[in-house]
Structure formats: structure tokens, C-alpha cells
Design a protein around this motif. Structure first.
Motif, mmCIF file in Angstrom:
data_model
loop_
_atom_site.group_PDB
_atom_site.id
_atom_site.type_symbol
_atom_site.label_atom_id
_atom_site.label_comp_id
_atom_site.label_asym_id
_atom_site.label_seq_id
_atom_site.Cartn_x
_atom_site.Cartn_y
_atom_site.Cartn_z
ATOM 1 N N PHE A 185 0.846 -1.188 0.000
ATOM 2 C CA PHE A 185 0.000 0.000 0.000
ATOM 3 C C PHE A 185 0.884 1.242 0.000
ATOM 4 O O PHE A 185 1.936 1.266 0.655
ATOM 5 N N PHE A 186 0.441 2.282 -0.699
ATOM 6 C CA PHE A 186 1.202 3.523 -0.784
ATOM 7 C C PHE A 186 0.349 4.729 -0.426
ATOM 8 O O PHE A 186 -0.782 4.884 -0.898
ATOM 9 N N ASP A 187 0.913 5.594 0.389
ATOM 10 C CA ASP A 187 0.428 6.954 0.558
ATOM 11 C C ASP A 187 0.787 7.719 -0.718
ATOM 12 O O ASP A 187 1.629 7.273 -1.505
ATOM 13 N N ARG A 196 5.314 -3.706 -9.180
ATOM 14 C CA ARG A 196 3.996 -4.185 -9.601
ATOM 15 C C ARG A 196 4.029 -5.551 -10.262
ATOM 16 O O ARG A 196 2.993 -6.195 -10.393
ATOM 17 N N SER A 197 5.211 -6.000 -10.670
ATOM 18 C CA SER A 197 5.312 -7.355 -11.227
ATOM 19 C C SER A 197 5.342 -8.410 -10.128
ATOM 20 O O SER A 197 5.210 -9.599 -10.413
ATOM 21 N N MET A 198 5.505 -7.975 -8.899
ATOM 22 C CA MET A 198 5.602 -8.919 -7.782
ATOM 23 C C MET A 198 4.477 -8.802 -6.774
ATOM 24 O O MET A 198 4.174 -9.771 -6.074
ATOM 25 N N PHE A 199 3.870 -7.624 -6.674
ATOM 26 C CA PHE A 199 2.881 -7.385 -5.632
ATOM 27 C C PHE A 199 1.666 -6.658 -6.204
ATOM 28 O O PHE A 199 1.744 -6.018 -7.243
ATOM 29 N N LYS A 200 0.562 -6.752 -5.481
ATOM 30 C CA LYS A 200 -0.590 -5.900 -5.753
ATOM 31 C C LYS A 200 -0.304 -4.546 -5.110
ATOM 32 O O LYS A 200 -0.072 -4.463 -3.907
ATOM 33 N N ALA A 230 -2.107 -9.110 7.469
ATOM 34 C CA ALA A 230 -0.794 -9.693 7.739
ATOM 35 C C ALA A 230 0.052 -9.865 6.489
ATOM 36 O O ALA A 230 1.275 -10.043 6.580
ATOM 37 N N SER A 231 -0.571 -9.782 5.310
ATOM 38 C CA SER A 231 0.166 -9.960 4.060
ATOM 39 C C SER A 231 0.453 -8.638 3.363
ATOM 40 O O SER A 231 0.805 -8.616 2.183
ATOM 41 N N VAL A 232 0.298 -7.533 4.105
ATOM 42 C CA VAL A 232 0.439 -6.196 3.525
ATOM 43 C C VAL A 232 1.552 -5.426 4.214
ATOM 44 O O VAL A 232 1.777 -5.570 5.430
ATOM 45 N N VAL A 233 2.246 -4.593 3.444
ATOM 46 C CA VAL A 233 3.120 -3.580 4.014
ATOM 47 C C VAL A 233 2.677 -2.234 3.454
ATOM 48 O O VAL A 233 2.362 -2.118 2.263
ATOM 49 N N ILE A 264 -0.966 -4.179 9.995
ATOM 50 C CA ILE A 264 -0.214 -4.118 8.740
ATOM 51 C C ILE A 264 1.206 -3.657 9.035
ATOM 52 O O ILE A 264 1.424 -2.772 9.866
ATOM 53 N N ARG A 265 2.158 -4.262 8.366
ATOM 54 C CA ARG A 265 3.535 -3.806 8.549
ATOM 55 C C ARG A 265 3.760 -2.483 7.829
ATOM 56 O O ARG A 265 3.006 -2.121 6.927
ATOM 57 N N SER A 266 4.783 -1.760 8.248
ATOM 58 C CA SER A 266 4.935 -0.384 7.773
ATOM 59 C C SER A 266 6.374 -0.076 7.391
ATOM 60 O O SER A 266 7.325 -0.594 7.985
ATOM 61 N N ILE A 267 6.483 0.792 6.382
ATOM 62 C CA ILE A 267 7.785 1.314 5.967
ATOM 63 C C ILE A 267 7.678 2.835 5.949
ATOM 64 O O ILE A 267 6.814 3.403 5.273
ATOM 65 N N TRP A 268 8.532 3.483 6.712
ATOM 66 C CA TRP A 268 8.541 4.938 6.794
ATOM 67 C C TRP A 268 9.416 5.503 5.683
ATOM 68 O O TRP A 268 10.599 5.157 5.563
#
Length: 242
Positions: free
Chosen positions: A9-11, A118-122, A173-176, A194-198
Motif C-alpha cells: 500500500f502507498f500513501d 507491480r510485477s511482484m505485488f498488488k 498480515a500480508s500487507v506492508v 499491517i507492517r509499515s515502511i517509513w
């Protein structure tokens, strides 16, 4: 490594582009339009005063805090009425604003990163703002877009993240989630399971007690390669084709 990921997921604002100059330019165009077509307003108010008027109108409608488009249109309506103009013109003013609000300059790392991921994830947009990826021209990179104004709630609410999960058929659980805001993006994701990346583009210090799962300085850091140098700040998402 952040494993078991099916969706990223993206902001949008300040994650895929710098939003401050975008809003400033849009509001400048609106002010110029007001000067040309509704001169009584600009004769009485400079652009700062118009912004203050908008902020006061927003504060008066906390029930619409998730819907920036409706809030801005209502602010235009009130502004027009206060200066004896037809409030029906607010719709056109909102349209002009949205036109310029969607004229963004992507950070240079964005398209290469999205193309690789996008070739690896939704890929899914989760945003509190009223930018539209179709109008921006990057909708082909994403499987879905969830905006606060359609969701009826805004980050950091758990519900908006769950709606994004539902949109692409994944579990939290399958999302970052990737975003720049410590509360809306990181805390919101954590509380939604959901896991997060800052995304820390300005080299800021993390000041919160909770912690993101990872920190990156730009989105290409998400394109992990096994031969990357030891000091390369990459994040291995355990990518797989879906």
C-alpha cells in the motif's frame, strides 16, 4: 526481510510527490480566477486571508474532515455568499482547484520503483488527500485506490486500511504500507495489523515510541537486490510473482 507480502500500500502526498508546492500553485490559480471573475473577494482579501477563510470553514465542519473536496467546495460556497456572489459557482471553482491539484511532479524514484514492484505485488493507494491517480496518470501502476473521501474515514483509522485489503482480496498480515507520516501511515498501519515502511526523504529523526518495520530514503530502496552493497539501505520484501 519483510516476508509473506502480497500487497504493498502507498500513501500519495509527500510519498510519491511533494504536495506543498502543488497546493500552493493550485490556490494561486484559484486566487487569480477569483480576481478575474469575483473581484469583490480579492479586493477585500489577499491570498493568505482566503486561505485563512478556508481553514475556518474546514474547522466549522469536523464531520467532513475525511472529505477535502466537499470541505473545499463548501468553503467556496461560503466565500461566494459572503461577498454576494452565486454559491453555485463553487462547483466550478472546485473543479479548477482539482485540475491543478492533480498536476504533480513525481519524485524521480517513483516510476522505476512502481514498475519494479507491480510485477511482484498488488499495489494499492491509501490516501487522505483528494489527488486521483487516474488524473495524475499513474493508475496503470495500481490495482486499486482507496481515498478517504470515498471510504468515509481517514488514516490512521483501521477501517480505511481494511477497505484497501478488501479491494484486492488480501489480509492485513500480508500487507506492508509505505508512507511518510508517522501517525497516519506508520501508526495507522500498525494498529490495523499491517507492517509499515517509513519514507524519510528529508533525513528526519524518528521520535515516536512505536517503530516502523523499516525506513527508506526513497522508493527504489524497496527494490532489493541480492548483490546490493552491504551499506545500501534496501528492504527485502520477499517478492514473488502473482
Amino acid at each position: 526481510m519483510i516476508s509473506g507480502i502480497e500487497a504493498v500500500f502507498f500513501d500519495l502526498d509527500d510519498t510519491l510527490w511533494e504536495v506543498g508546492p502543488v497546493i500552493e500553485r493550485a490556490e494561486q490559480r484559484i486566487y487569480e480566477h477569483l480576481a478575474a471573475h469575483f473581484p469583490r473577494i480579492t479586493q477585500a482579501l489577499d491570498i493568505t486571508a482566503v486561505r485563512n477563510f478556508r481553514n475556518e470553514a474546514y474547522a466549522a465542519r469536523p464531520d467532513l474532515e475525511h472529505n477535502l473536496t466537499a470541505s473545499r467546495q463548501l468553503a467556496f460556497e461560503k466565500l461566494l455568499v459572503d461577498f454576494d456572489y452565486d454559491p453555485a459557482n463553487a462547483l466550478a471553482l472546485t473543479g479548477i482547484f482539482l485540475d491543478y491539484r492533480n498536476r504533480v511532479a513525481l519524485y524521480p524514484d517513483v516510476m522505476p520503483a512502481l514498475a519494479g514492484l507491480r510485477s511482484m505485488f498488488k499495489l494499492v493507494v491509501v490516501t487522505n488527500g483528494n489527488a486521483d491517480i487516474a488524473r495524475v496518470g499513474i493508475d496503470e501502476m495500481f490495482a486499486a485506490q482507496v481515498r478517504a473521501e470515498e471510504a468515509g474515514c481517514k488514516k490512521p483509522a483501521r477501517r480505511i486500511f481494511q477497505l484497501a485489503c478488501d479491494a484486492v482480496g488480501v489480509v492485513p498480515a500480508s500487507v506492508v504500507h509505505v508512507g511518510d507520516h508517522p501517525v497516519d501511515d506508520v501508526q495507522g498501519a500498525i494498529e490495523a495489523g499491517i507492517r509499515s515502511i517509513w519514507v524519510n526523504r528529508r533525513g528526519q529523526h524518528w521520535r515516536e515510541t512505536y517503530q516502523p518495520d523499516a525506513e527508506v530514503s526513497d522508493l527504489t530502496c524497496l527494490l532489493y537486490t541480492s548483490d546490493a552493497a552491504d551499506d545500501t539501505p534496501c528492504v527485502d520484501l520477499g517478492g514473488r510473482r502473482i
